[in-house]
Design an enzyme around this catalytic site. Structure first.
Site, mmCIF file in Angstrom:
data_model
loop_
_atom_site.group_PDB
_atom_site.id
_atom_site.type_symbol
_atom_site.label_atom_id
_atom_site.label_comp_id
_atom_site.label_asym_id
_atom_site.label_seq_id
_atom_site.Cartn_x
_atom_site.Cartn_y
_atom_site.Cartn_z
ATOM 1 N N LEU A 192 -7.367 -82.401 -32.915
ATOM 2 C CA LEU A 192 -7.981 -81.091 -32.821
ATOM 3 C C LEU A 192 -7.433 -79.967 -33.883
ATOM 4 O O LEU A 192 -8.422 -79.090 -34.501
ATOM 5 C CB LEU A 192 -7.634 -80.518 -31.454
ATOM 6 C CG LEU A 192 -8.132 -81.304 -30.242
ATOM 7 C CD1 LEU A 192 -7.623 -80.718 -28.987
ATOM 8 C CD2 LEU A 192 -9.581 -81.547 -30.323
ATOM 9 N N GLY A 193 -6.278 -80.098 -34.512
ATOM 10 C CA GLY A 193 -6.030 -79.456 -35.400
ATOM 11 C C GLY A 193 -4.761 -79.884 -35.927
ATOM 12 O O GLY A 193 -4.116 -80.664 -35.558
ATOM 13 N N PHE A 243 3.527 -78.519 -39.738
ATOM 14 C CA PHE A 243 4.656 -79.609 -39.142
ATOM 15 C C PHE A 243 4.336 -79.806 -37.625
ATOM 16 O O PHE A 243 5.046 -80.171 -37.017
ATOM 17 C CB PHE A 243 6.221 -78.630 -38.940
ATOM 18 C CG PHE A 243 6.065 -77.487 -38.273
ATOM 19 C CD1 PHE A 243 6.382 -77.405 -36.918
ATOM 20 C CD2 PHE A 243 5.627 -76.305 -38.980
ATOM 21 C CE1 PHE A 243 6.161 -76.163 -36.106
ATOM 22 C CE2 PHE A 243 5.598 -74.837 -38.252
ATOM 23 C CZ PHE A 243 5.794 -74.792 -37.073
ATOM 24 N N ARG A 276 0.642 -81.493 -35.143
ATOM 25 C CA ARG A 276 -0.552 -81.929 -35.143
ATOM 26 C C ARG A 276 -0.971 -81.656 -33.614
ATOM 27 O O ARG A 276 -0.382 -82.162 -32.689
ATOM 28 C CB ARG A 276 -0.648 -83.379 -35.405
ATOM 29 C CG ARG A 276 -2.302 -83.841 -35.593
ATOM 30 C CD ARG A 276 -2.186 -85.323 -36.092
ATOM 31 N NE ARG A 276 -2.376 -85.143 -37.575
ATOM 32 C CZ ARG A 276 -3.125 -85.392 -38.345
ATOM 33 N NH1 ARG A 276 -4.201 -85.910 -37.807
ATOM 34 N NH2 ARG A 276 -3.245 -85.453 -39.527
ATOM 35 N N TYR A 327 -7.239 -78.041 -22.651
ATOM 36 C CA TYR A 327 -7.973 -78.171 -23.690
ATOM 37 C C TYR A 327 -9.049 -77.023 -23.379
ATOM 38 O O TYR A 327 -9.795 -76.682 -22.459
ATOM 39 C CB TYR A 327 -8.640 -79.410 -23.685
ATOM 40 C CG TYR A 327 -9.682 -79.673 -24.563
ATOM 41 C CD1 TYR A 327 -9.609 -79.380 -25.891
ATOM 42 C CD2 TYR A 327 -10.969 -80.144 -24.365
ATOM 43 C CE1 TYR A 327 -10.383 -79.522 -26.844
ATOM 44 C CE2 TYR A 327 -11.640 -80.445 -24.938
ATOM 45 C CZ TYR A 327 -11.628 -80.042 -26.337
ATOM 46 O OH TYR A 327 -12.675 -80.393 -27.305
ATOM 47 N N ASP A 360 0.754 -62.592 -34.256
ATOM 48 C CA ASP A 360 -0.313 -63.386 -35.336
ATOM 49 C C ASP A 360 -1.446 -63.449 -34.679
ATOM 50 O O ASP A 360 -2.459 -64.423 -34.799
ATOM 51 C CB ASP A 360 0.090 -64.819 -35.524
ATOM 52 C CG ASP A 360 -0.493 -65.521 -36.681
ATOM 53 O OD1 ASP A 360 -0.859 -64.861 -37.394
ATOM 54 O OD2 ASP A 360 -0.491 -66.785 -36.777
ATOM 55 N N LYS A 417 -5.441 -62.958 -34.776
ATOM 56 C CA LYS A 417 -6.588 -63.119 -35.541
ATOM 57 C C LYS A 417 -7.519 -63.946 -34.903
ATOM 58 O O LYS A 417 -7.279 -64.690 -33.968
ATOM 59 C CB LYS A 417 -5.886 -63.755 -36.913
ATOM 60 C CG LYS A 417 -5.274 -65.021 -36.840
ATOM 61 C CD LYS A 417 -4.959 -65.735 -38.077
ATOM 62 C CE LYS A 417 -4.223 -66.878 -38.143
ATOM 63 N NZ LYS A 417 -3.637 -67.406 -39.276
ATOM 64 N N PRO A 418 -8.863 -64.072 -35.199
ATOM 65 C CA PRO A 418 -9.819 -64.776 -34.902
ATOM 66 C C PRO A 418 -9.478 -66.425 -34.631
ATOM 67 O O PRO A 418 -10.137 -67.017 -33.653
ATOM 68 C CB PRO A 418 -11.221 -64.454 -35.487
ATOM 69 C CG PRO A 418 -10.799 -63.194 -36.238
ATOM 70 C CD PRO A 418 -9.467 -63.396 -36.506
ATOM 71 N N GLU A 419 -8.890 -66.787 -35.584
ATOM 72 C CA GLU A 419 -8.644 -68.369 -35.531
ATOM 73 C C GLU A 419 -7.513 -68.764 -34.603
ATOM 74 O O GLU A 419 -7.529 -69.995 -34.254
ATOM 75 C CB GLU A 419 -7.929 -68.731 -37.042
ATOM 76 C CG GLU A 419 -8.826 -68.377 -38.313
ATOM 77 C CD GLU A 419 -8.699 -67.232 -38.923
ATOM 78 O OE1 GLU A 419 -8.858 -67.153 -40.018
ATOM 79 O OE2 GLU A 419 -8.527 -66.324 -38.234
ATOM 80 N N ASN A 420 -6.935 -67.904 -34.078
ATOM 81 C CA ASN A 420 -5.896 -68.094 -33.055
ATOM 82 C C ASN A 420 -6.480 -67.840 -31.461
ATOM 83 O O ASN A 420 -5.711 -67.719 -30.463
ATOM 84 C CB ASN A 420 -4.581 -67.220 -33.293
ATOM 85 C CG ASN A 420 -3.677 -68.183 -34.203
ATOM 86 O OD1 ASN A 420 -4.008 -69.302 -34.774
ATOM 87 N ND2 ASN A 420 -2.778 -67.232 -34.755
ATOM 88 N N ASP A 440 -1.422 -70.682 -30.038
ATOM 89 C CA ASP A 440 -0.264 -70.827 -31.300
ATOM 90 C C ASP A 440 0.576 -69.769 -31.331
ATOM 91 O O ASP A 440 0.358 -68.509 -31.669
ATOM 92 C CB ASP A 440 -1.138 -70.724 -32.590
ATOM 93 C CG ASP A 440 -0.238 -71.173 -33.869
ATOM 94 O OD1 ASP A 440 0.965 -71.127 -33.629
ATOM 95 O OD2 ASP A 440 -0.791 -71.576 -34.815
ATOM 96 N N THR A 448 -0.728 -63.061 -40.783
ATOM 97 C CA THR A 448 -1.553 -63.234 -41.851
ATOM 98 C C THR A 448 -2.110 -61.855 -42.677
ATOM 99 O O THR A 448 -2.178 -60.796 -41.934
ATOM 100 C CB THR A 448 -2.893 -63.821 -41.228
ATOM 101 O OG1 THR A 448 -2.689 -64.847 -40.379
ATOM 102 C CG2 THR A 448 -4.027 -63.987 -41.971
#
Length: 405
Positions: free
Chosen positions: A91-92, A96, A98, A170, A215, A217-220, A233, A251
Site C-alpha cells: 500500500l505504501g 525504512f 513498507r 485498513y 507532519d 499534510k494531505p498525504e498523511n 504516519d 514538510t
C-alpha cells in the site's frame, strides 16, 4: 473482551511478564506444555483479531486514555508472527518501512474479507537511518491514542529477530491528497467537514496526550470506508507536553516559522500546519510555495498569507489566526486552546458531539468493490533482495530499544 486480549499478551504470567527461561530440554513435558500454551494463545489472539471490528466504536477521550492495557486495541503481542498474515499488496513504501494489505492466514469461514494494513520496519534500516527514537515514539503514541475515531487504529504491535510490525486498520479510500488533486479544490462545506475532524484530532493529541504530531499534510490523511478521515504516519509525533523540542522535521510547505528558526517548538506547530491545510483545501495549493525550499522558508518566516478574492471572510479570519508567526497569538495556542478554534464562526454549523461519534455523513464516500479493494492505492516495486542483515553486534547494542514492541 479487552481482558481476554490482555491475558493473551503474556499467557503464562499474571503480572504481564514473559515466562522465565526454562532449562528443561526441548522435548520435556514442561516445554511441550509451554509450546502448546503459546500456540493456543496465538490462535486465540488471531480469532480475536478477526472480529475486532465488531467491537469497533469511537471511544470517549476518557476511555482512550484510561487504561491502555484494558483496550482491545493498541497492545503489544508476544505471540503474533509475520507468518500469521498473508501479504496481499503493498500500500505504501518509505525509506525504512513498507505497508502491506494483509489478511490472516488460513482464515475461518467468513473471515477472508477481514483485512488490515501491516507496517513492517526492518530493524537494520531503522538503526542505519537513525530512526530508533521516531519509531519508538510512533508505536507508543499509537498505542496511547488507539480508539480515537479519526486516528489510524494500531490494533497490535509485535516483532521478530529482524523486523518490527504494527498492525493497523485498513483505510480503503486512500489519501485525501488524491481527492484534492482530482477536485482541484474542495468547496467550503467539504473543507469544513474535514477541517473539523482534524480539529478533534489535534484537540485530543495536544490536550489529552501532550503530543505534537508535526507532519500534518494531505498525504498523511486517509479516507476510510465510511468517508471519515484517519490520520496516519506518526513517525514525527512526539510527547512534548509543556516542553519545547528542537528537531527539524516536517514538510517544507507546512513548517511553522519557529521550526525554521530553530527557536524551539511545541504543539503550536500543528495549528500553523492546520491553517496551511485549510488554505490548501479551499484553494488547491498551499499559500507558501516555490521550487526552491529556501524561498518557501523565507515566505513562511515573513508570514504574509495572500488570499484569493473568492475566499469567504470567515475562512480568511480563521487561516490568519492560525498562520500567525507569534505563537503567543496563534489561534489554537491561545487561551481556550482547541475550544477557541471550535468556537470560530467558520465552524458555526458543526455539531461537534455528533461529528466525534461519526454520526454525520462524510462528503466523499469511496466507491469500493469490497473490504480488500486497493484501487485507491498506487502500484509499487517489489522489495529489493540481498539487504543488509541484522547482525549480532547490532542486536547486542540495540535490541533493548525495541522491547516496547
Amino acid at each position: 473482551m479487552a481482558a481476554a486480549v490482555h491475558k493473551l499478551l503474556h499467557p503464562h504470567h499474571p503480572n504481564g511478564e514473559p515466562p522465565p527461561q526454562s532449562n528443561e530440554p526441548p522435548t520435556s513435558p514442561q516445554n511441550r506444555q509451554d509450546l502448546a500454551s503459546m500456540e493456543y494463545a496465538r490462535e486465540e489472539e488471531k480469532r480475536i483479531l478477526a472480529h475486532w471490528e465488531e467491537h469497533k466504536r469511537p471511544l470517549s477521550p476518557g476511555q482512550i486514555t484510561e487504561d491502555a492495557s484494558r483496550k482491545i486495541v493498541g497492545h503489544s503481542s508476544t505471540v503474533l508472527r509475520q507468518e500469521d498474515f498473508e501479504l496481499i499488496k503493498t500500500l505504501g513504501t518509505g525509506t525504512f518501512a513498507r505497508v502491506w494489505l494483509v489478511r490472516l492466514t488460513n482464515p475461518q469461514d467468513g473471515d477472508r474479507n477481514k483485512v488490515f494494513a501491516l507496517k513492517i520496519l526492518r530493524k537494520v534500516d531503522v538503526i542505519r537511518l537513525k530512526q530508533v527514537e521516531h519509531v519508538r515514539n510512533e508505536r507508543n503514541v499509537l498505542a496511547a491514542v488507539a480508539g480515537h475515531p479519526f486516528i489510524t487504529t494500531m490494533v497490535a504491535s509485535f516483532q521478530d529477530p529482524d523486523s518490527l510490525y504494527m498492525l493497523l486498520d485498513y483505510c480503503p479510500g486512500g489519501e485525501v491528497f488524491s481527492y484534492l488533486r482530482r477536485a482541484r479544490r474542495f468547496n467550503e462545506p467539504t473543507s469544513q467537514f474535514y477541517a473539523a475532524e482534524i480539529v478533534l484530532i489535534l484537540e485530543f493529541l495536544h490536550e489529552k496526550e501532550g503530543v505534537a504530531y508535526r507532519d500534518l499534510k494531505p498525504e498523511n490523511i486517509l479516507i476510510d470506508a465510511e468517508g471519515h478521515l484517519k490520520l496516519v504516519d506518526f513517525g514525527f509525533a512526539k510527547k512534548v507536553e509543556n516542553r519545547e523540542t528542537y528537531t527539524l522535521c516536517g514538510t517544507p510547505e507546512y513548517l511553522a516559522p519557529e521550526v525554521i528558526r530553530n527557536t524551539g517548538h511545541g504543539t503550536a506547530v500543528d495549528w500553523w500546519a492546520f491553517g496551511i491545510l485549510v488554505y490548501e483545501f479551499l484553494v488547491g495549493q498551499p499559500p507558501f510555495w516555490d521550487q526552491n525550499p529556501m524561498k518557501i522558508y523565507e515566505q513562511i518566516v515573513e508570514g504574509r498569507v495572500r488570499f484569493p478574492s473568492a475566499m469567504s471572510p470567515e475562512a480568511r479570519d480563521l487561516i490568519s489566526g492560525l498562520c500567525t508567526v507569534d505563537t503567543s497569538k496563534r489561534l489554537g495556542n491561545i487561551k481556550g486552546g482547541a475550544g477557541a478554534v471550535k468556537a470560530h464562526p467558520w465552524f458555526r454549523h458543526i455539531d461537534w458531539e455528533a461529528l466525534y461519534n461519526r454520526k454525520i455523513q462524510g462528503p466523499i464516500v469511496p466507491h469500493l468493490r469490497g473490504p480488500a479493494d486497493t484501487r485507491n492505492f498506487d502500484e509499487y516495486e517489489p522489495e529489493p533482495e540481498g539487504r543488509e542483515p541484522y547482525s549480532q553486534d547490532m542486536r547486542e547494542k540495540w535490541e533493548d530499544c525495541f522491547k516496547d514492541f
